[in-house]
Design an enzyme around this catalytic site. Structure first.
Site, PDB file in Angstrom:
ATOM      1  N   HIS A 180       4.972  14.010 -11.298  1.00 26.60           N
ATOM      2  CA  HIS A 180       4.059  12.921 -10.938  1.00 26.60           C
ATOM      3  C   HIS A 180       4.845  11.827 -10.210  1.00 26.60           C
ATOM      4  CE1 HIS A 180       1.546  14.153 -14.724  1.00 26.60           C
ATOM      5  NE2 HIS A 180       1.515  15.055 -13.756  1.00 26.60           N
ATOM      6  N   ASP A 193       0.819  -1.220   0.000  1.00 27.08           N
ATOM      7  CA  ASP A 193       0.000   0.000   0.000  1.00 27.08           C
ATOM      8  C   ASP A 193       0.849   1.265   0.000  1.00 27.08           C
ATOM      9  OD1 ASP A 193       1.120  -0.181   2.475  1.00 27.08           O
ATOM     10  OD2 ASP A 193      -0.750  -0.117   3.605  1.00 27.08           O
ATOM     11  N   HIS A 220       8.715  -4.410  -2.929  1.00 22.91           N
ATOM     12  CA  HIS A 220       7.935  -4.613  -1.707  1.00 22.91           C
ATOM     13  C   HIS A 220       8.796  -5.137  -0.569  1.00 22.91           C
ATOM     14  CE1 HIS A 220       4.289  -5.421   0.615  1.00 22.91           C
ATOM     15  NE2 HIS A 220       4.795  -6.604   0.914  1.00 22.91           N
ATOM     16  N   CYS A 236       4.654  -0.271   2.848  1.00 23.43           N
ATOM     17  CA  CYS A 236       5.065  -1.593   3.341  1.00 23.43           C
ATOM     18  C   CYS A 236       6.353  -1.527   4.155  1.00 23.43           C
ATOM     19  CB  CYS A 236       5.211  -2.585   2.192  1.00 23.43           C
ATOM     20  SG  CYS A 236       6.391  -2.073   0.914  1.00 23.43           S
TER      21      CYS A 236
END
Length: 301
Positions: A295, A110, A220, A113
């Site tokens: 961005h 999310d 992750h 992590c």
């Protein structure tokens, strides 16, 4: 006042109202109140690795035990041991016990992590998905308080820009944040990479006594913990920095994940900018796109 936490297989609890002058019976009664485990079958452990406390003298004071503020007490319920018999099941029972093993504890992907994983291991196995904003704020506070050490050359952006950036919930943590958290928690944080099968040890030369482990697949982070399958024993997440066996076991886990290709090649994975929907390939293109457009919200395709 002692600031203590007790942990069982069912979760973690904050213990309040105890001091070094409190007696053992007060401690055991507090544990029973929080966990439901009766005083006479409690097994209470402390330290790294955890060692059992001899709490048979209920009138003894806690100052006579190796318990200090900030400790996490691991509590188990002692089962009645069967009396030795010539029964087959008695002789077979020890062989049925599983050995402790290092394993990955999966946390949500999310954008936070890293923070969830670090909090989980340093708190002794406490999963709190709401911890990320607090940890992001902590890092921002540390960085802003020392602009000389955390300058643009280190952060890749100005100190002020970084502090605003890290507080956002759509940004990812990495090596800088792990280094900061290692210093704050005064423990060595070892990150095991499943793509290269190497371990990066943050705080290795700082003389810390405690070590925690994360596993990283290129994008992750997950925490690593030692657990006994089928056992009531709570998982162990904090280890001694002298325990090199645990590092070897972590590298074995990483190598197994690599062989199963459980990693993300950051140079080849497909991304999409969630702001303008531009398709991108790899970490390099994502960084260039972020620099050109501002961005920073990307999703894996």
């Amino acid at each position: 006042m002692l600031r203590l936490r007790c942990k069982t297989k069912n979760g973690s609890h904050i213990m309040q109202g105890l001091t070094h002058q409190s007696c053992v019976q007060e401690l055991k009664s507090k544990v029973e109140e929080l966990t439901g485990i009766p005083c006479d079958v409690q097994k209470i452990m402390v330290g790294y690795p955890p060692s059992s406390l001899d709490l048979r003298n209920g009138d003894a004071h806690l100052k006579d035990y190796p318990i200090k503020s900030g400790d996490t007490l691991i509590v188990e319920e002692e089962k009645n041991k069967p009396k030795p018999q010539d029964h087959p099941t008695v002789t077979k029972a020890p062989r049925l016990e599983a050995s402790p093993m290092l394993a990955r504890r999966v946390v949500p992907a999310d954008n936070s992590c890293l923070f969830t994983s670090v909090y989980y291991v340093v708190e002794g196995g406490v999963y709190d998905p709401a911890c990320a904003p607090e940890m992001r704020g902590l890092i921002a506070q540390i960085v802003s308080s020392d602009p000389a050490a955390y300058c643009e050359a280190v952060l890749g952006k100005t100190n002020e820009e970084y502090c605003s950036w890290i507080r956002r919930d759509d940004t990812w943590g990495g090596a800088i944040e792990v280094s900061i958290l290692s210093k704050f928690y005064q423990c060595e944080i070892c990150v095991v990479d499943t793509q290269t099968v190497r371990v990066d040890r943050f705080g290795e030369d700082a003389g810390y006594h405690k070590r925690v482990l994360l596993i990283y697949d290129g994008i992750h982070y997950d925490p690593l913990q030692k657990e006994t399958p089928g056992s009531d024993t709570p998982p162990q997440t904090i280890f001694s920095t002298t325990d090199d066996v645990i590092l070897a076991q972590a590298l074995e886990l990483a190598d197994e994940a690599r062989r199963k290709r459980q990693f993300t090649d950051v140079n080849r994975f497909a991304l999409r900018c969630m702001v303008c929907q531009t398709g991108l390939v790899g970490q390099k293109e994502a960084r260039e796109h972020a620099k050109e457009t501002g961005h920073t919200n990307f999703g894996e395709v």
